[in-house]
Design an enzyme around this catalytic site. Structure first.
Site, PDB file in Angstrom:
ATOM      1  N   GLU A   1      -2.630  -2.803  -6.237  1.00 30.34           N
ATOM      2  CA  GLU A   1      -3.419  -1.713  -6.843  1.00 30.34           C
ATOM      3  C   GLU A   1      -2.503  -0.572  -7.255  1.00 30.34           C
ATOM      4  O   GLU A   1      -2.701   0.066  -8.264  1.00 30.34           O
ATOM      5  CB  GLU A   1      -4.508  -1.233  -5.884  1.00 30.34           C
ATOM      6  CG  GLU A   1      -4.041  -0.280  -4.815  1.00 30.34           C
ATOM      7  CD  GLU A   1      -5.163   0.201  -3.941  1.00 30.34           C
ATOM      8  OE1 GLU A   1      -5.964  -0.635  -3.489  1.00 30.34           O
ATOM      9  OE2 GLU A   1      -5.252   1.406  -3.709  1.00 30.34           O
TER      10      GLU A   1
ATOM     11  N   LEU B   1      -3.901   4.348  10.838  1.00 35.54           N
ATOM     12  CA  LEU B   1      -3.682   5.457  11.785  1.00 35.54           C
ATOM     13  C   LEU B   1      -3.951   5.011  13.218  1.00 35.54           C
ATOM     14  O   LEU B   1      -3.282   5.466  14.144  1.00 35.54           O
ATOM     15  CB  LEU B   1      -4.583   6.628  11.402  1.00 35.54           C
ATOM     16  CG  LEU B   1      -4.294   7.181   9.983  1.00 35.54           C
ATOM     17  CD1 LEU B   1      -5.402   8.111   9.520  1.00 35.54           C
ATOM     18  CD2 LEU B   1      -2.950   7.896   9.953  1.00 35.54           C
TER      19      LEU B   1
ATOM     20  N   GLY C   1       2.642   4.627   1.681  1.00 42.19           N
ATOM     21  CA  GLY C   1       3.250   5.053   2.945  1.00 42.19           C
ATOM     22  C   GLY C   1       4.613   4.430   3.179  1.00 42.19           C
ATOM     23  O   GLY C   1       5.065   3.560   2.429  1.00 42.19           O
TER      24      GLY C   1
ATOM     25  N   GLY D   1       0.820  -1.213   0.000  1.00 41.00           N
ATOM     26  CA  GLY D   1       0.000   0.000   0.000  1.00 41.00           C
ATOM     27  C   GLY D   1       0.850   1.257   0.000  1.00 41.00           C
ATOM     28  O   GLY D   1       2.044   1.241  -0.297  1.00 41.00           O
TER      29      GLY D   1
HETATM   30  N1  COA Z   1      -3.360  10.128  16.020  1.00 50.20           N
HETATM   31  C1  COA Z   1      -2.978  11.374  15.656  1.00 50.20           C
HETATM   32  N2  COA Z   1      -2.217  11.603  14.561  1.00 50.20           N
HETATM   33  C2  COA Z   1      -1.820  10.542  13.839  1.00 50.20           C
HETATM   34  C3  COA Z   1      -2.162   9.226  14.174  1.00 50.20           C
HETATM   35  C4  COA Z   1      -2.967   9.041  15.329  1.00 50.20           C
HETATM   36  N3  COA Z   1      -3.350   7.830  15.701  1.00 50.20           N
HETATM   37  N4  COA Z   1      -1.614   8.390  13.269  1.00 50.20           N
HETATM   38  C5  COA Z   1      -0.940   9.146  12.394  1.00 50.20           C
HETATM   39  N5  COA Z   1      -1.063  10.452  12.736  1.00 50.20           N
HETATM   40  C6  COA Z   1      -0.495  11.578  12.026  1.00 50.20           C
HETATM   41  C7  COA Z   1       0.996  11.431  11.814  1.00 50.20           C
HETATM   42  O1  COA Z   1       1.712  11.949  12.907  1.00 50.20           O
HETATM   43  C8  COA Z   1       1.198  12.233  10.550  1.00 50.20           C
HETATM   44  O2  COA Z   1       1.173  13.606  10.894  1.00 50.20           O
HETATM   45  P1  COA Z   1       2.107  14.660  10.129  1.00 50.20           P
HETATM   46  O3  COA Z   1       1.562  14.665   8.699  1.00 50.20           O
HETATM   47  O4  COA Z   1       1.837  15.914  10.877  1.00 50.20           O
HETATM   48  O5  COA Z   1       3.485  14.130  10.245  1.00 50.20           O
HETATM   49  C9  COA Z   1      -0.071  11.960   9.741  1.00 50.20           C
HETATM   50  O6  COA Z   1      -1.060  11.588  10.709  1.00 50.20           O
HETATM   51  C10 COA Z   1       0.072  10.825   8.718  1.00 50.20           C
HETATM   52  O7  COA Z   1       0.499   9.658   9.387  1.00 50.20           O
HETATM   53  P2  COA Z   1       1.560   8.629   8.747  1.00 50.20           P
HETATM   54  O8  COA Z   1       1.666   7.493   9.662  1.00 50.20           O
HETATM   55  O9  COA Z   1       2.820   9.342   8.383  1.00 50.20           O
HETATM   56  O10 COA Z   1       0.805   8.250   7.409  1.00 50.20           O
HETATM   57  P3  COA Z   1       1.300   7.476   6.114  1.00 50.20           P
HETATM   58  O11 COA Z   1       1.843   8.416   5.122  1.00 50.20           O
HETATM   59  O12 COA Z   1       2.128   6.289   6.445  1.00 50.20           O
HETATM   60  O13 COA Z   1      -0.129   6.977   5.544  1.00 50.20           O
HETATM   61  C11 COA Z   1      -2.386   6.227   5.767  1.00 50.20           C
HETATM   62  C12 COA Z   1      -0.978   6.230   6.379  1.00 50.20           C
HETATM   63  C13 COA Z   1      -3.234   5.289   6.598  1.00 50.20           C
HETATM   64  C14 COA Z   1      -2.989   7.620   5.767  1.00 50.20           C
HETATM   65  C15 COA Z   1      -2.249   5.715   4.298  1.00 50.20           C
HETATM   66  O14 COA Z   1      -1.724   4.417   4.300  1.00 50.20           O
HETATM   67  C16 COA Z   1      -3.577   5.695   3.581  1.00 50.20           C
HETATM   68  O15 COA Z   1      -3.958   6.695   2.979  1.00 50.20           O
HETATM   69  N6  COA Z   1      -4.291   4.559   3.619  1.00 50.20           N
HETATM   70  C17 COA Z   1      -5.576   4.499   2.953  1.00 50.20           C
HETATM   71  C18 COA Z   1      -6.142   3.137   2.899  1.00 50.20           C
HETATM   72  C19 COA Z   1      -5.212   2.137   2.260  1.00 50.20           C
HETATM   73  O16 COA Z   1      -4.445   1.512   2.927  1.00 50.20           O
HETATM   74  N7  COA Z   1      -5.339   1.903   0.946  1.00 50.20           N
HETATM   75  C20 COA Z   1      -4.612   0.888   0.232  1.00 50.20           C
HETATM   76  C21 COA Z   1      -3.329   1.307  -0.297  1.00 50.20           C
HETATM   77  S1  COA Z   1      -3.400   2.605  -1.504  1.00 50.20           S
END
Ligand code: COA
Length: 434
Positions: free
Chosen positions: A240, A315, A219, A217
């Site tokens: 995907e 998250l 990230g 995925g």
């Molecule tokens: N509480 C508060 N803030 C949180 C948090 C929580 N539990 N978890 C993450 N955050 C914050 C992080 O600190 C980060 O903040 P910043 O932008 O200020 O640094 C932000 O949220 C993003 O978190 P991060 O862990 O860096 O996200 P990521 O880039 O690894 O993406 C998803 C994680 C879940 C958003 C991403 O995988 C996604 O869009 N998934 C969608 C669904 C999916 O999996 N689809 C299939 C693949 S395309």
């Protein structure tokens, strides 16, 4: 008819094309690098100049800071609707300037065909080939559904757009207007692989056998897992999103797609987004097929390969194993994408496994991502009935088929040590653990 003549007859400028735009139009646009920045920018200017109203733009995973998201003076005049928000869409949705349409990724073509009509479909393409076809480059996911439901097709031809051999195509005879726009495609900044991501990537890699068929995925953690698979053999790709780490795995020989039950010898994806290295790999390459998302992400297709392993991020997760990957409380962050499609597909595959992985804490260690309950307002992306493995830098919890108490115990064991006592207290307070 001569295709070059047809091309010349349809060629125009973005500004000239914008003169055709009318109030009330519904526009469909392709995703990421197949989006049309010149056309959308000219349309936004026209909307402002002429005071047009009620124009809707439907899109997914935006690669550009479109005016209809960023410019608050367009409120009520030109509004973005996103199937999967990120970047500028995320900000606009949280500010109430744009809207979000929830869906499983695999269902989007079906929703488009059942629920929508478009006055125009806008898409960026590679230059026309000698047979009059344009390749939609890095995206094949829902374009055909929008083509089927659009009254007009407006294309932006970019000579830097890769030509996917097996991806979606449009013929010159279908096209209403052509705008030329040559520029370097946008790239996704490479995720920084910190120590935690690398630890998690290594933990998951230990669970992946040679010959597995992988989905990674979006990230840092899926990327880190990809990089941890370089010593594997005979891996396959059915995913995907085609990513940088996948090109790395192909080029180092870890992926050869030789053990797949379907599409043997080929990598399968519905879109690609990342560095120029990916776009160069896709260009004219029959070793990768970009196919519609209602096929690629269908769990009944995914599971036809054995040993499917899906790796996605999240998250937060609660004691039930309910996974939130789309919001921080009420703050909108993302869409479901294909997370559930691949969780289900992997779990239906013989020998398959699905991993949801994240660092144990957020905000510099201040917040535990493992929680007794999801934060109020949080969106549940993967349900307690679908979840399989949860991974943090402290280990792996296997939740599928396990009771609430067993899940809670395993999740507390992989939470950050600073939060384990508090989580145990909450579990006892709720009567889950004694
Ligand atoms: N509480 C508060 N803030 C949180 C948090 C929580 N539990 N978890 C993450 N955050 C914050 C992080 O600190 C980060 O903040 P910043 O932008 O200020 O640094 C932000 O949220 C993003 O978190 P991060 O862990 O860096 O996200 P990521 O880039 O690894 O993406 C998803 C994680 C879940 C958003 C991403 O995988 C996604 O869009 N998934 C969608 C669904 C999916 O999996 N689809 C299939 C693949 S395309």
């Amino acid at each position: 008819m001569d295709y070059r003549e047809m091309y010349s007859a349809k060629l125009t400028s973005a500004e000239k094309l914008a003169e055709r735009l009318e109030s009330g139009w519904s526009l469909g646009m392709d995703s990421s690098t197949s989006q049309t920045p010149a056309i959308m920018s000219a349309f936004a200017q026209r909307v402002k100049d002429k005071g047009l109203r009620d124009i809707k733009v439907q899109t997914l995973l935006d690669a550009y800071p479109f005016e209809f998201y960023a410019d608050s003076s367009l409120a009520g005049m030109m509004t973005g609707y996103s199937w999967f928000s990120s970047g500028s869409a995320r900000k606009a949705i949280n500010a109430g300037r744009a809207d979000f349409i929830p869906a499983y990724y695999r269902d989007i073509p079906g929703h488009i065909r059942r629920e929508y009509e478009y006055d125009a479909f806008c898409v960026a393409v590679s230059p026309m080939d000698k047979h009059g076809y344009f390749s939609l480059g890095n995206n094949a996911s829902y374009a055909q559904a929008m083509i089927d439901k659009a009254k007009r097709i407006f294309i932006e031809v970019n000579d830097r757009q890769p030509r996917a051999v097996c991806g979606a195509q449009i013929h010159i005879s279908q096209v209403d207007a052509i705008v030329e726009n040559s520029f370097q495609l946008p790239v996704l900044p490479a995720a920084s692989l910190d120590e935690i991501s690398i630890t998690i990537g290594n933990l998951i890699a230990e669970q992946i056998p040679d010959g597995a068929c992988i989905q990674l995925g979006i990230g840092a953690i899926p990327d880190a897992t990809g990089m941890a698979l370089k010593s594997k053999h005979d891996l396959g790709i059915h995913t995907e999103m085609f990513t940088d780490s996948m090109v790395e795995l192909i080029e180092c020989g870890a992926v050869n797609n030789s053990k797949k039950q379907i599409h043997r010898g080929k990598s399968i994806t519905t879109f690609a987004y990342g560095s120029q290295r990916i776009y160069d790999y896709i260009d004219d390459n029959p070793a990768i097929e970009l196919l519609p998302v209602d096929y690629v992400n269908d769990p009944n297709v995914i599971c036809k390969n054995d040993n499917v392993v899906s790796i996605n991020a999240a998250l937060e997760v609660d004691f039930w194993g309910q996974v939130c990957a789309e919001s921080v409380g009420t703050k909108h962050m993302s869409g479901s994408g294909g997370q559930i499609d691949f969780v289900r597909g992997a779990c239906q595959s013989r020998g398959g496994k699905s991993f949801i992985a994240f660092s144990s804490t957020a905000k510099g260690g201040a917040i535990s991502k493992i929680k007794s309950e999801l934060t109020p307002g949080a969106v549940c992306t993967t349900s307690k009935n679908d979840v399989d493995y949860i991974v943090t830098e402290y280990g792996i919890a296997h939740l599928r088929g396990k009771s609430l108490a067993e899940r809670t115990k395993q999740l507390i064991a992989i939470a950050h040590p600073n939060f384990r006592d508090e989580l145990l207290f909450e579990a006892k307070k709720r009567g889950i653990l004694i």
